[in-house]
Design a protein around this motif. Sequence first.
Motif, PDB file in Angstrom:
ATOM      1  N   LEU A  31      28.913  12.208 -19.007  1.00 60.45           N
ATOM      2  CA  LEU A  31      27.471  12.488 -18.985  1.00 60.45           C
ATOM      3  C   LEU A  31      26.946  12.547 -17.549  1.00 60.45           C
ATOM      4  CD1 LEU A  31      25.068  13.063 -20.832  1.00 60.45           C
ATOM      5  CD2 LEU A  31      24.648  10.606 -20.987  1.00 60.45           C
ATOM      6  N   LEU A  35      25.126  17.368 -15.969  1.00 55.19           N
ATOM      7  CA  LEU A  35      24.075  18.175 -15.347  1.00 55.19           C
ATOM      8  C   LEU A  35      24.671  19.128 -14.333  1.00 55.19           C
ATOM      9  CD1 LEU A  35      20.913  16.047 -14.461  1.00 55.19           C
ATOM     10  CD2 LEU A  35      21.093  18.000 -16.017  1.00 55.19           C
ATOM     11  N   LEU A  40      24.493  20.982 -20.250  1.00 56.28           N
ATOM     12  CA  LEU A  40      23.346  20.733 -21.126  1.00 56.28           C
ATOM     13  C   LEU A  40      22.621  22.051 -21.389  1.00 56.28           C
ATOM     14  CD1 LEU A  40      21.857  17.412 -19.703  1.00 56.28           C
ATOM     15  CD2 LEU A  40      23.527  17.728 -21.537  1.00 56.28           C
ATOM     16  N   TRP A  64      24.408  19.098 -25.811  1.00 53.37           N
ATOM     17  CA  TRP A  64      25.412  18.929 -24.755  1.00 53.37           C
ATOM     18  C   TRP A  64      26.690  19.643 -25.181  1.00 53.37           C
ATOM     19  CZ3 TRP A  64      27.829  13.512 -23.268  1.00 53.37           C
ATOM     20  CH2 TRP A  64      28.730  13.691 -22.199  1.00 53.37           C
ATOM     21  N   ALA A  81      22.195   8.017 -22.494  1.00 56.73           N
ATOM     22  CA  ALA A  81      21.455   8.414 -21.288  1.00 56.73           C
ATOM     23  C   ALA A  81      20.345   7.407 -20.995  1.00 56.73           C
ATOM     24  CB  ALA A  81      20.878   9.817 -21.454  1.00 56.73           C
ATOM     25  N   LEU A  86      20.495   7.506 -16.892  1.00 56.66           N
ATOM     26  CA  LEU A  86      20.726   8.933 -16.636  1.00 56.66           C
ATOM     27  C   LEU A  86      19.629   9.802 -17.237  1.00 56.66           C
ATOM     28  CD1 LEU A  86      24.586   9.120 -17.237  1.00 56.66           C
ATOM     29  CD2 LEU A  86      23.382   9.586 -15.082  1.00 56.66           C
ATOM     30  N   ILE A  90      18.248  13.629 -16.186  1.00 52.82           N
ATOM     31  CA  ILE A  90      18.428  14.564 -17.304  1.00 52.82           C
ATOM     32  C   ILE A  90      17.065  15.007 -17.845  1.00 52.82           C
ATOM     33  CG2 ILE A  90      19.194  14.709 -19.727  1.00 52.82           C
ATOM     34  CD1 ILE A  90      21.693  13.127 -18.917  1.00 52.82           C
ATOM     35  N   TRP A  93      15.473  17.508 -15.609  1.00 48.64           N
ATOM     36  CA  TRP A  93      16.096  18.830 -15.814  1.00 48.64           C
ATOM     37  C   TRP A  93      15.541  19.495 -17.077  1.00 48.64           C
ATOM     38  CZ3 TRP A  93      18.898  20.981 -19.782  1.00 48.64           C
ATOM     39  CH2 TRP A  93      19.486  22.230 -19.519  1.00 48.64           C
TER      40      TRP A  93
END
Length: 284
Positions: A31, A35, A40, A64, A81, A86, A90, A93
């Motif tokens: 994970l 990115l 993703l 994902w 996440a 994370l 994420i 994004w």
Amino acid sequence: KAKNLGKNDYMLFSPEMYVNAGEELLLENDLRQALKKEELELEYQGQINANTGAIIGVEALVRWNHPEKGRLSPGTFIPLAEKTGLIVPIGDWIIRQACRQHHLWKESGLPPIKISVNLSAQQFLNQSFTASVAATLQETGMPPEFLEFEITESMAMDFNYAEKALHELKKLGIRISIDDFGTGYSSLYYLKRFDIDALKIDKSFIDDLSGDKNDAELINTMIVLADNLGLGVIGEGVETREQLDELVRLGCHTIQGYYFMKPMSGDDLRCGYYDLIRSVFEKK
Ligand code: C2E
Ligand code: MG
Ligand code: MG
Ligand code: MG
């Protein structure tokens, strides 16, 4: 049993979920790279005005594309996440990608489409969150009135933090909706205190709509509440004609669910837009 747990707890019961700590650590490492490796992807599911058949917006849903495990649904990795922090990069994004997609659709000649993005508590409570959102709006040229954030009741209930963040987001011109409404805290005080735009009635209420008289009563109560407070209301997870008809009869006219449209890629939505409109119109 799993149905009664909050959205953030379903990881424990998902069959796709890693079973031991070793595997979890491996997935966490993957994970971290996801990115950068552009694994993703966002899909979009329409929100339909059942009276007119118009697509009034879409909800962005993250997936994902894992190199070995294939396509993973958010239930398998969003909790991870969140646990690892994370979710902050994420989540940034995801918001940027949704804004870019809005622009791409507009460039290709589609009417501007409102996009709803799900937020996690850690993102929302992060000190620099609203500044980062403001920068993303700038950078992508996203008109804020076409962006909506979905938060849960428990996120709104955390007054100390929610107040500042919600106030700043509203000042930016972003819409706010309450996701999974009816499944969280029972206090409704936050509805009065905050400038919320819409309630999304959780799928669990809609599932039993045809059989269970009490669910119709509950949904009716939620719709009356929304109307009295001047909020929009969306029925989520509508799969059947029966559920659609019942929701419309009860006064809920905005519908999201497989009955009208499954989540799809931004490209598929662009290419198939007018066919989609036609098929939705015929089903309404
Ligand atoms: P949610 O926000 O309540 O999103 C609705 C979920 O119901 C989505 O599942 C959607 O695909 C599914 N759904 C919609 N209509 C129907 C229907 O008619 N029948 C059935 N059976 N399902 C339907 P998905 O994509 O697996 O997402 C699950 C949850 O993961 C979301 O629930 C949301 O809480 C979370 N999630 C998804 N994308 C994101 C994201 O970008 N960020 C964060 N923080 N969470 C996300
Ligand atoms: Mg949602
Ligand atoms: Mg959600
Ligand atoms: Mg929901």
